[in-house]
Design a protein around this motif. Structure first.
Motif, short mmCIF file in Angstrom:
data_model
loop_
_atom_site.label_atom_id
_atom_site.label_comp_id
_atom_site.label_asym_id
_atom_site.label_seq_id
_atom_site.Cartn_x
_atom_site.Cartn_y
_atom_site.Cartn_z
N TRP A 58 -3.40 9.22 -48.91
CA TRP A 58 -2.74 7.94 -48.14
C TRP A 58 -2.18 8.36 -46.68
N THR A 59 -2.19 7.50 -45.75
CA THR A 59 -2.16 7.59 -44.46
C THR A 59 -0.45 7.04 -44.09
N PRO A 60 0.17 7.77 -43.08
CA PRO A 60 1.48 7.27 -42.58
C PRO A 60 1.70 5.97 -42.57
N ALA A 61 0.50 5.27 -41.82
CA ALA A 61 0.49 3.64 -41.76
C ALA A 61 0.58 3.21 -42.95
N GLN A 62 -0.11 3.61 -44.23
CA GLN A 62 -0.02 3.18 -45.49
C GLN A 62 1.08 3.21 -46.19
N MET A 63 1.86 4.26 -46.06
CA MET A 63 3.26 4.60 -46.48
C MET A 63 4.26 3.32 -46.05
N VAL A 64 4.11 3.25 -44.60
CA VAL A 64 5.04 2.24 -43.85
C VAL A 64 4.85 0.95 -44.73
N ALA A 65 3.62 0.36 -44.71
CA ALA A 65 3.22 -0.88 -45.16
C ALA A 65 3.72 -1.01 -46.77
N HIS A 66 3.33 0.00 -47.50
CA HIS A 66 3.85 -0.02 -48.93
C HIS A 66 5.36 0.18 -49.05
N HIS A 67 5.93 0.88 -48.08
CA HIS A 67 7.44 0.88 -48.38
C HIS A 67 8.23 -0.30 -48.01
N THR A 68 7.56 -1.38 -46.99
CA THR A 68 8.34 -2.31 -46.92
C THR A 68 7.82 -3.79 -47.57
N SER A 69 6.67 -3.32 -48.52
CA SER A 69 5.76 -4.57 -49.12
C SER A 69 6.58 -5.31 -49.97
N ASN A 70 7.84 -4.84 -50.40
CA ASN A 70 8.82 -5.74 -51.28
C ASN A 70 10.10 -6.23 -50.51
N GLY A 71 9.89 -5.99 -49.12
CA GLY A 71 10.99 -6.68 -48.15
C GLY A 71 11.79 -5.52 -47.81
N CYS A 72 11.75 -4.46 -48.30
CA CYS A 72 12.72 -3.16 -47.91
C CYS A 72 12.61 -2.98 -46.42
N ASN A 73 13.74 -3.01 -45.75
CA ASN A 73 13.97 -2.76 -44.22
C ASN A 73 13.89 -1.49 -43.76
N LEU A 74 12.83 -0.96 -43.19
CA LEU A 74 12.90 0.35 -42.57
C LEU A 74 13.75 0.14 -41.28
N LEU A 75 14.59 1.43 -41.06
CA LEU A 75 15.46 1.30 -39.85
C LEU A 75 14.79 1.94 -38.74
N PRO A 76 15.13 1.83 -37.59
CA PRO A 76 14.93 2.98 -36.55
C PRO A 76 15.59 4.44 -36.69
N GLY A 77 14.54 5.30 -36.73
CA GLY A 77 15.14 6.73 -37.02
C GLY A 77 15.22 7.14 -38.49
N ASP A 78 14.87 6.24 -39.38
CA ASP A 78 14.35 6.26 -40.77
C ASP A 78 13.47 7.72 -40.83
N LEU A 79 13.40 8.31 -41.96
CA LEU A 79 12.54 9.52 -41.86
C LEU A 79 11.65 9.60 -43.33
N LEU A 80 10.46 9.58 -43.15
CA LEU A 80 9.55 9.57 -44.41
C LEU A 80 8.83 11.07 -44.44
N GLY A 81 8.79 11.47 -45.46
CA GLY A 81 8.13 12.80 -45.84
C GLY A 81 6.67 12.48 -46.31
N SER A 82 5.59 13.09 -45.89
CA SER A 82 4.19 12.87 -46.55
C SER A 82 3.98 13.34 -47.87
N GLY A 83 4.87 14.33 -48.43
CA GLY A 83 4.48 14.87 -49.69
C GLY A 83 3.83 16.17 -49.15
#
Length: 420
Positions: A327-352
């Motif tokens: 899975w790509t970083p863009a797919q992680m963002v799209a999935h993370h927000t797919s339920n309406g979760c609000n990602l904020l500036p400076g939030d951190l994701l780990g790829s695994g």
């Protein structure tokens, strides 16, 4: 992520160290970070060779102007992250022009990296960690259940959990061995862990903000990728194994997360975009809402090295390609927000864990141990990390015709557990 004149392989800088072969921070990179000098106030800078361009100082001399430079000059990059990708692209163009060999040298704007202290790019309010490597999941899953090695949802979405934001620290911060509850000799004990592990990951810093209840579609997800770093998801395997059923990792993961302090912007990584490898025969197709049709993968080669107190230098024990991730970083963002979760500036994701398919590409000790203890060149061996051991991550983006760019180091040393 468009490629432009700032990526040109022939571009050089008046900062001589930036032109050295194999340099992590050539002028094609220009990563952003927060630094301080001798206990002074943290402020924004740009890594160039073995130096740091002081953004505020460049503004004071009238050589950088505008809202983007102002947002990047303070003690946090979050104001720039909030402005979105257009602002970081503008700043990149202006800094590139200032540092190019064709510009007048301004050494008074620089500080040696050896004389500064690096900080986090900003306060981390939210940290989510993914599990996006097929090889990592399949390898450890087969050891647990050969008939069902993958999580049921693995082919359909990038699996993740919410990790601990408050314990994210910059590279170089020591890691204290924790106490915890786990099985030992047939009973549950509360004692210092015996199974300290690392996980080699890519960190993803978020740009912009979506309103709660408003997903970011995959067509726009790349615009939420501000930049990247190396990330060590320190893991305590004995505590983790005991606590996970049924809610997942908790104290086995929340003790410490290390990140490399320089943010490699999404703009800098434009030449290294690549398509994902094809899915395995018989695997379900990617869901339409997570399919972009763009080359959203990244050609990044990542390494983990181990140095024990008895060794003269580090020894590479893992070498893994990020472009093999499922899975790509863009797919992680799209999935993370797919339920309406609000990602904020400076939030951190780990790829695994960025494990590859080949032997030597296992990106954590739990996987490496499936082949036996780690044998080191000085005759030592390791099953898990011991007190005084240091783990050092490095990474380099590479592509035909492009100048390679690096990430700097992400390192941490294990300290003994508290006595009581």
């Amino acid at each position: 992520m468009p490629i432009d004149h700032t990526h040109a392989s022939g571009l050089t800088s008046w900062v001589a160290s930036a032109n050295a072969p194999g340099c992590d921070f050539p002028i094609q990179n220009l990563p952003l970070g927060i630094f301080s000098i001798a206990g002074g106030t943290p402020r924004g800078g740009v890594a160039i060779g073995d130096q740091v361009l002081d953004i505020g100082l460049a503004m004071a001399h009238g050589l950088l102007r505008g809202a983007a430079a102002e947002a990047a000059s303070g003690p946090s990059l979050r104001p720039l992250m909030a402005m979105g990708r257009a602002a970081s692209a503008e700043l990149r163009h202006n800094v590139s022009a200032l540092l190019a060999a064709s510009a007048p040298p301004r050494p008074e704007l620089l500080h040696p990296q050896s004389a500064i202290r690096m900080h986090l790019p900003g306060e981390v309010r939210n940290f989510s960690d993914f599990m996006a490597s097929y090889d990592h999941c399949a390898r450890l899953g087969a050891a647990r259940d050969p008939k069902n090695p993958l999580p049921p949802a693995f082919h359909h979405l990038p699996v993740a959990y919410h990790s601990r934001a408050s314990s994210v620290r910059p590279s170089g911060t020591n890691v204290r061995r924790p106490w915890g509850q786990y099985f030992k000799d047939g009973e549950i004990v509360f004692a210092p862990t015996g199974t300290m592990d690392f996980e080699l990951e890519l960190g993803i810093w978020i740009a912009g903000e979506n309103e709660q209840g408003e997903p970011t579609p995959i067509s726009l997800a790349d615009q939420r990728l501000f930049g990247f770093c190396l990330l060590n998801d320190w893991s305590v395997r004995d505590i983790q194994r005991y606590e996970m059923p049924p809610l997942g990792p908790f104290l086995g993961k929340s003790l410490h997360t290390s990140v490399s302090p320089w943010v490699i912007t999404a703009e800098a990584l434009a030449p290294f975009a690549t398509a994902l490898p094809p899915r395995q025969a018989g695997a379900p197709q990617c869901p339409p809402h997570l399919t972009s049709g763009r080359p959203d993968g990244l050609r990044i080669h990542m390494q983990a090295a181990l140095q024990t107190p008895a060794m003269a230098g580090p020894h590479v024990i893992t070498s893994a390609p990020f472009e093999n991730m499922y899975w790509t970083p863009a797919q992680m963002v799209a999935h993370h927000t797919s339920n309406g979760c609000n990602l904020l500036p400076g939030d951190l994701l780990g790829s695994g864990t960025v494990s590859g398919p080949a032997e030597g590409g296992e990106a954590c000790i739990a996987e490496l141990l499936l082949r036996g203890p780690i044998q080191l060149p000085n005759g030592e061996s390791r099953r898990y990390l011991e007190d005084g051991d240091t783990i050092i991550f490095t990474g380099q983006a590479h592509a035909p015709g492009a100048t390679p760019i690096g990430f700097g180091e992400c390192r941490g040393t294990i300290l003994p557990a508290h006595k009581a």
